[in-house]
Design a protein around this motif. Structure first.
Motif, mmCIF file in Angstrom:
data_model
loop_
_atom_site.group_PDB
_atom_site.id
_atom_site.type_symbol
_atom_site.label_atom_id
_atom_site.label_comp_id
_atom_site.label_asym_id
_atom_site.label_seq_id
_atom_site.Cartn_x
_atom_site.Cartn_y
_atom_site.Cartn_z
ATOM 1 N N ILE A 1 20.855 10.983 -30.804
ATOM 2 C CA ILE A 1 19.666 11.285 -31.933
ATOM 3 C C ILE A 1 19.156 9.761 -32.073
ATOM 4 C CG2 ILE A 1 19.458 11.852 -34.188
ATOM 5 C CD1 ILE A 1 21.832 13.690 -33.897
ATOM 6 N N ALA A 2 19.968 8.708 -32.155
ATOM 7 C CA ALA A 2 19.402 7.711 -32.676
ATOM 8 C C ALA A 2 18.570 7.012 -31.438
ATOM 9 C CB ALA A 2 20.565 6.576 -32.806
ATOM 10 N N ALA A 3 18.481 7.478 -30.228
ATOM 11 C CA ALA A 3 17.604 7.097 -29.202
ATOM 12 C C ALA A 3 16.153 7.403 -29.294
ATOM 13 C CB ALA A 3 18.385 7.423 -27.701
ATOM 14 N N GLN A 4 16.073 8.442 -30.086
ATOM 15 C CA GLN A 4 14.881 9.015 -30.303
ATOM 16 C C GLN A 4 13.868 8.023 -31.398
ATOM 17 O OE1 GLN A 4 14.321 11.868 -28.199
ATOM 18 N NE2 GLN A 4 16.413 11.126 -27.984
ATOM 19 N N ALA A 5 12.889 8.367 -31.410
ATOM 20 C CA ALA A 5 11.904 7.309 -32.415
ATOM 21 C C ALA A 5 12.586 7.974 -33.797
ATOM 22 C CB ALA A 5 10.557 7.894 -32.299
ATOM 23 N N PRO A 6 13.152 7.012 -34.594
ATOM 24 C CA PRO A 6 13.450 7.281 -35.704
ATOM 25 C C PRO A 6 12.434 8.054 -36.874
ATOM 26 C CG PRO A 6 13.841 4.900 -35.385
ATOM 27 C CD PRO A 6 13.017 5.501 -34.425
ATOM 28 N N LEU A 7 11.299 7.788 -36.926
ATOM 29 C CA LEU A 7 10.408 8.317 -37.828
ATOM 30 C C LEU A 7 10.184 9.680 -37.354
ATOM 31 C CD1 LEU A 7 8.943 8.453 -40.376
ATOM 32 C CD2 LEU A 7 6.894 7.255 -39.051
ATOM 33 N N ALA A 8 10.035 9.845 -35.980
ATOM 34 C CA ALA A 8 9.706 11.303 -35.362
ATOM 35 C C ALA A 8 10.890 12.108 -35.795
ATOM 36 C CB ALA A 8 9.592 11.146 -33.946
ATOM 37 N N VAL A 9 12.250 11.649 -35.612
ATOM 38 C CA VAL A 9 13.011 12.627 -36.035
ATOM 39 C C VAL A 9 13.045 12.984 -37.451
ATOM 40 C CG1 VAL A 9 15.887 12.663 -36.340
ATOM 41 C CG2 VAL A 9 14.726 11.611 -34.164
ATOM 42 N N ARG A 10 12.995 12.071 -38.331
ATOM 43 C CA ARG A 10 12.819 12.162 -39.782
ATOM 44 C C ARG A 10 11.888 13.552 -39.866
ATOM 45 N NH1 ARG A 10 12.272 7.011 -43.547
ATOM 46 N NH2 ARG A 10 12.235 8.659 -44.980
ATOM 47 N N LEU A 11 10.505 13.082 -39.468
ATOM 48 C CA LEU A 11 9.335 14.086 -39.698
ATOM 49 C C LEU A 11 9.757 15.535 -39.271
ATOM 50 C CD1 LEU A 11 6.622 11.787 -39.688
ATOM 51 C CD2 LEU A 11 7.856 12.705 -41.774
ATOM 52 N N THR A 12 10.537 15.440 -37.982
ATOM 53 C CA THR A 12 10.768 16.855 -37.234
ATOM 54 C C THR A 12 11.733 17.532 -38.153
ATOM 55 O OG1 THR A 12 10.389 15.837 -35.183
ATOM 56 C CG2 THR A 12 11.791 17.742 -35.143
ATOM 57 N N LYS A 13 12.952 16.971 -38.704
ATOM 58 C CA LYS A 13 13.663 17.614 -39.728
ATOM 59 C C LYS A 13 13.171 18.094 -40.938
ATOM 60 C CE LYS A 13 18.116 17.000 -42.332
ATOM 61 N NZ LYS A 13 19.222 15.799 -42.591
ATOM 62 N N HIS B 1 3.790 25.736 -42.796
ATOM 63 C CA HIS B 1 3.165 25.487 -41.621
ATOM 64 C C HIS B 1 1.716 26.424 -41.641
ATOM 65 C CE1 HIS B 1 7.030 23.799 -40.244
ATOM 66 N NE2 HIS B 1 7.485 24.823 -41.120
ATOM 67 N N PRO B 2 1.057 25.846 -40.631
ATOM 68 C CA PRO B 2 1.171 24.525 -39.591
ATOM 69 C C PRO B 2 0.803 23.457 -40.169
ATOM 70 C CG PRO B 2 -0.849 25.344 -39.271
ATOM 71 C CD PRO B 2 -0.237 26.595 -40.367
ATOM 72 N N LEU B 3 0.455 23.279 -41.773
ATOM 73 C CA LEU B 3 -0.236 22.168 -42.502
ATOM 74 C C LEU B 3 0.686 21.010 -42.132
ATOM 75 C CD1 LEU B 3 -2.324 20.683 -43.919
ATOM 76 C CD2 LEU B 3 -1.067 21.617 -46.129
ATOM 77 N N ILE B 4 1.943 21.177 -42.380
ATOM 78 C CA ILE B 4 3.091 20.131 -42.463
ATOM 79 C C ILE B 4 3.143 19.315 -41.123
ATOM 80 C CG2 ILE B 4 5.103 21.460 -42.209
ATOM 81 C CD1 ILE B 4 6.645 19.651 -44.024
ATOM 82 N N ASP B 5 2.793 20.346 -39.982
ATOM 83 C CA ASP B 5 3.240 19.781 -38.585
ATOM 84 C C ASP B 5 2.009 18.940 -38.384
ATOM 85 O OD1 ASP B 5 5.337 22.167 -37.561
ATOM 86 O OD2 ASP B 5 3.906 22.763 -38.953
ATOM 87 N N ASN B 6 0.918 19.333 -39.015
ATOM 88 C CA ASN B 6 -0.559 18.599 -38.518
ATOM 89 C C ASN B 6 -0.336 17.156 -39.101
ATOM 90 O OD1 ASN B 6 -1.166 20.626 -36.976
ATOM 91 N ND2 ASN B 6 -2.647 21.622 -38.642
ATOM 92 N N VAL B 7 0.195 17.320 -40.559
ATOM 93 C CA VAL B 7 0.184 16.000 -41.109
ATOM 94 C C VAL B 7 1.010 15.044 -40.497
ATOM 95 C CG1 VAL B 7 0.562 14.884 -43.424
ATOM 96 C CG2 VAL B 7 -0.700 17.206 -43.220
ATOM 97 N N ALA B 8 2.283 15.685 -40.235
ATOM 98 C CA ALA B 8 3.518 14.619 -39.667
ATOM 99 C C ALA B 8 3.076 14.218 -38.569
ATOM 100 C CB ALA B 8 4.625 15.625 -39.539
ATOM 101 N N GLN B 9 2.430 14.962 -37.601
ATOM 102 C CA GLN B 9 1.993 14.452 -36.304
ATOM 103 C C GLN B 9 0.869 13.492 -36.381
ATOM 104 O OE1 GLN B 9 2.994 14.437 -33.516
ATOM 105 N NE2 GLN B 9 2.275 16.105 -32.187
ATOM 106 N N VAL C 1 0.681 11.246 -38.853
ATOM 107 C CA VAL C 1 1.241 9.933 -39.347
ATOM 108 C C VAL C 1 1.734 9.450 -37.906
ATOM 109 C CG1 VAL C 1 3.378 9.124 -40.475
ATOM 110 C CG2 VAL C 1 1.812 10.744 -41.485
ATOM 111 N N LEU C 2 2.410 10.371 -37.170
ATOM 112 C CA LEU C 2 3.318 9.499 -35.893
ATOM 113 C C LEU C 2 2.174 9.096 -34.896
ATOM 114 C CD1 LEU C 2 5.954 12.506 -35.641
ATOM 115 C CD2 LEU C 2 6.324 10.078 -36.208
ATOM 116 N N PHE C 3 0.877 9.599 -34.783
ATOM 117 C CA PHE C 3 0.083 9.355 -33.966
ATOM 118 C C PHE C 3 -0.338 7.870 -34.193
ATOM 119 C CE2 PHE C 3 -2.082 13.269 -32.039
ATOM 120 C CZ PHE C 3 -0.888 13.691 -31.250
ATOM 121 N N GLU C 4 -0.399 7.387 -35.422
ATOM 122 C CA GLU C 4 -0.944 6.201 -35.898
ATOM 123 C C GLU C 4 0.536 5.121 -35.845
ATOM 124 O OE1 GLU C 4 -3.883 5.241 -36.694
ATOM 125 O OE2 GLU C 4 -4.296 7.381 -36.235
ATOM 126 N N THR C 5 1.559 5.368 -35.329
ATOM 127 C CA THR C 5 2.605 4.558 -35.124
ATOM 128 C C THR C 5 2.519 3.573 -33.814
ATOM 129 O OG1 THR C 5 4.277 6.314 -34.376
ATOM 130 C CG2 THR C 5 4.069 5.931 -36.709
#
Length: 254
Positions: A200-212, A222-230, A232-236
């Motif tokens: 788990i720790a080998a994954q991108a930490p923020l991606a794991v947090r937002l996926t959970k 859904h799907p709003l939360i998925d789109n917003v989380a994505q 955020v991640l697209f900008e990292t």
């Protein structure tokens, strides 16, 4: 794991590791029964994990995860204590921790011990694992999450056997319905937990947090939360660096 090299009055031991935190229940004299002091110590651990998110492992000691809530203490609790949600509050907080939580379930996980395990994201057991909710036999109900969380984990028919008829699941039975993700020999339990934590720790930490967070969001979010989380991640930078490394590895294989 036997904690024999340290005298302590603390009901919970917190061990900082490189890529995770171990939260160990340590009341071996009462089979790690969960009392108010344990709840308060778990809140302290959650406070740390909310401020500094990390994968957490919750384990028992001396071959027992947690044999239940402290019955001597429960016997004296009254209406106001139930309405305060002493145990349900801490288990819900554990369930909502930013990063995944792994329960290492050796031996008994009954009553409140089972509900603590249900609140975790993963459960690894041993051949000695016994998990169930005998609360109605004591004149109460499993009010710290099992009454609804267990149905989500194993389905209604089996959940009713556990909650209404006192069925206690063996390790093999729990594994068959995926209540346990894995069963390993007792002497390999800690290592199995560490290996999962490392994956788990080998994954991108923020991606794991937002996926959970997305996973546990209500269906109508859904799907709003998925789109917003994505978004955020697209900008990292982490996303850019990991994808760049992936593309470079693929080029090297050509």
């Amino acid at each position: 794991m036997n904690v024999t090299d340290k005298e302590t009055l603390d009901p919970v031991l917190v061990e900082e590791r490189e890529d995770h935190v171990v939260i160990r229940l340590y009341r071996p004299e009462v089979r790690n029964a969960i009392d108010l002091a344990t709840v308060e110590a778990l809140h302290d651990a959650c406070n740390r994990l909310e401020k500094e998110p990390a994968v957490a492992i919750i384990a028992g000691s001396d071959g027992i995860f947690a044999a239940g809530a402290d019955i001597a203490e429960l016997r004296d609790r009254r209406r106001e204590d139930a309405l305060a949600g002493i145990n349900s509050g801490i288990f819900d907080r554990i369930h909502r921790l930013p990063m995944p939580v792994i329960a290492l379930v050796d031996g008994y996980a009954l009553g409140g011990g089972a509900e603590l395990a249900y609140a975790c994201d993963f459960r690894i057991g041993t051949p000695a694992t016994k998990i169930g909710n005998p609360e109605p036999g004591l004149g109460i109900l499993a009010a710290a999450g099992a009454a609804w969380r267990l149905r989500e984990l194993v389905g209604e028919p089996l959940a009713k056997e556990v909650l209404l008829a006192g069925r206690v699941l063996t390790a093999d039975e729990a594994l068959a319905v995926r209540l346990l993700n894995q069963v390993v020999p007792a002497d390999e339990l800690e290592e199995a937990g560490q290996q999962l934590a490392a994956r788990i720790a080998a994954q991108a930490p923020l991606a794991v947090r937002l996926t959970k967070s997305a996973f546990h969001a209500p269906r109508d979010a859904h799907p709003l939360i998925d789109n917003v989380a994505q978004a955020v991640l697209f900008e990292t930078q982490d996303k850019h660096d990991r994808m760049t490394a992936f593309i470079e590895r693929r080029k090297e294989k050509r």
